[in-house]
Design an enzyme around this catalytic site. Structure first.
Site, short mmCIF file in Angstrom:
data_model
loop_
_atom_site.label_atom_id
_atom_site.label_comp_id
_atom_site.label_asym_id
_atom_site.label_seq_id
_atom_site.Cartn_x
_atom_site.Cartn_y
_atom_site.Cartn_z
NE ARG A 238 -2.37 -4.64 1.27
CZ ARG A 238 -2.94 -3.72 1.58
NH1 ARG A 238 -3.96 -2.87 0.75
NH2 ARG A 238 -2.97 -2.83 2.88
CD GLU A 267 2.22 -1.66 -3.99
OE1 GLU A 267 2.42 -0.57 -2.92
OE2 GLU A 267 1.02 -2.00 -4.21
CG HIS A 286 -0.87 1.15 -2.60
ND1 HIS A 286 -0.33 -0.14 -2.11
CD2 HIS A 286 -1.98 1.13 -1.87
CE1 HIS A 286 -0.94 -0.74 -1.21
NE2 HIS A 286 -1.87 0.26 -1.05
#
Length: 321
Positions: A238, A267, A286
């Site tokens: 993260r 994001e 991601h």
């Protein structure tokens, strides 16, 4: 009575193709949204008639104010068994059941090592040069064998990356706040005496911690400056575990050689963000959990969660704790 169900953030148009939804089609009308909806008012409008919402990981946050604007919502299913973007307590208070799913235990670790390999062999630089007609070979790659891999966290994913590092002949160090010598040895690693030793001794540092109040900002300027100038930082966990301002300075001022990043504070990553274009950054959008097997597992269990809820016996219910 047929309920309305929306599947959010299905970027790859994979949800309906990754599982058999026929078992609930007579009881739930399912529609899929392929684009992320960042505007709260637009999101509320899109979900206003829904009793069931399926969230893909942490792409869309469900906090108390949003949940209060969705009075028809009764079931919120998230892929994975942990989602920091969902306020489970607020959901429960609003009468919303929150359920999760299992998933692949290998996909994020595999991507982590893809980033390590890409950084070591300068794939970003060399691929761009080849595509643009630049120099034929302009960098010297790094051998992983004999180099030191430092793991910040040695849980399920960290342990997998440790095994991959050992298979490539790397010396693997590990550190976390509660890690013991026995657990480190069990995973085939050496326990670093301190966080500072891990950063100073490693040519590759890879982060595998859960984001929490204790880990937020755990990697800051002090740790990044302690790294070797030829070392790389890899983060598939993260983004907020790393001080992003300090990381940007480290990359632009040459404190470290580069970074492999799969997670970001915002994001999708904004178009003008420097992390998109820095030559010493190998970045992916991601993708750690984005694999065919993982999606089949996610959505098959989403369907099972919905069916169980409709039958009055919810499964894989997430607790507010």
């Amino acid at each position: 009575m047929t309920l309305n169900c929306v599947v959010l953030d299905d970027y790859q148009d994979a949800a309906l193709h990754s599982a058999d939804w026929s078992g609930i089609e007579s009881r739930a009308a399912v529609r899929v949204l392929h684009e992320h909806i960042a505007d709260r008012d637009e999101l509320v409008e899109a979900l206003a008639d829904c009793e069931i919402v399926v969230a893909m990981r942490e792409r869309t946050a469900f906090d108390a104010p949003l949940l209060a604007r969705l009075p028809r919502l009764r079931l919120l299913v998230t892929t994975g068994m942990r989602n920091a973007s969902i306020d489970v307590a607020a959901a429960n208070a609003a009468g919303v059941t929150v359920c999760g799913t299992a998933g692949s235990s290998t996909s994020t670790g595999e991507l982590t090592f893809a980033l390590i390999l890409g950084l070591a062999r300068q794939l970003t630089v060399e691929n761009r040069s080849l595509r643009e007609g630049g120099p034929w070979q302009s960098t010297l790659g790094r051998d992983l064998s004999g180099s030191t891999l430092g793991l910040l966290g040695l849980g399920r994913i960290g342990g997998q990356v440790a095994r991959l590092g050992a298979a490539f002949g790397m010396d693997v160090l590990a550190w976390s706040q509660n890690l013991t010598e026995a657990r480190a040895a069990e995973a085939g690693t050496r326990l670093a005496a301190s966080k500072e030793e891990l950063f100073a001794a490693s040519e590759f540092v890879s982060i595998h911690l859960v984001l929490s109040d204790r880990t937020r900002g755990l990697v800051g300027e002090e740790q990044l400056r302690a790294m070797r100038p030829d070392a790389y930082l890899v983060n598939t966990s993260r983004a907020p575990i790393v001080d992003q301002a300090a990381l940007l300075r480290a990359l632009t001022e040459g404190w470290i050689a580069g970074a492999g990043l799969d997670v970001f504070e915002t994001e999708p990553l904004p178009a003008g963000d420097p992390l998109r274009t820095l030559p010493n950054v190998l970045a992916t959008p991601h993708l750690g959990y984005v694999s065919e097997r993982n999606y089949r597992g996610f959505y098959s269990e989403v369907v099972a969660d919905i069916a169980a809820f409709l039958d009055g016996a919810p499964i894989r219910v997430l607790s507010a704790g």
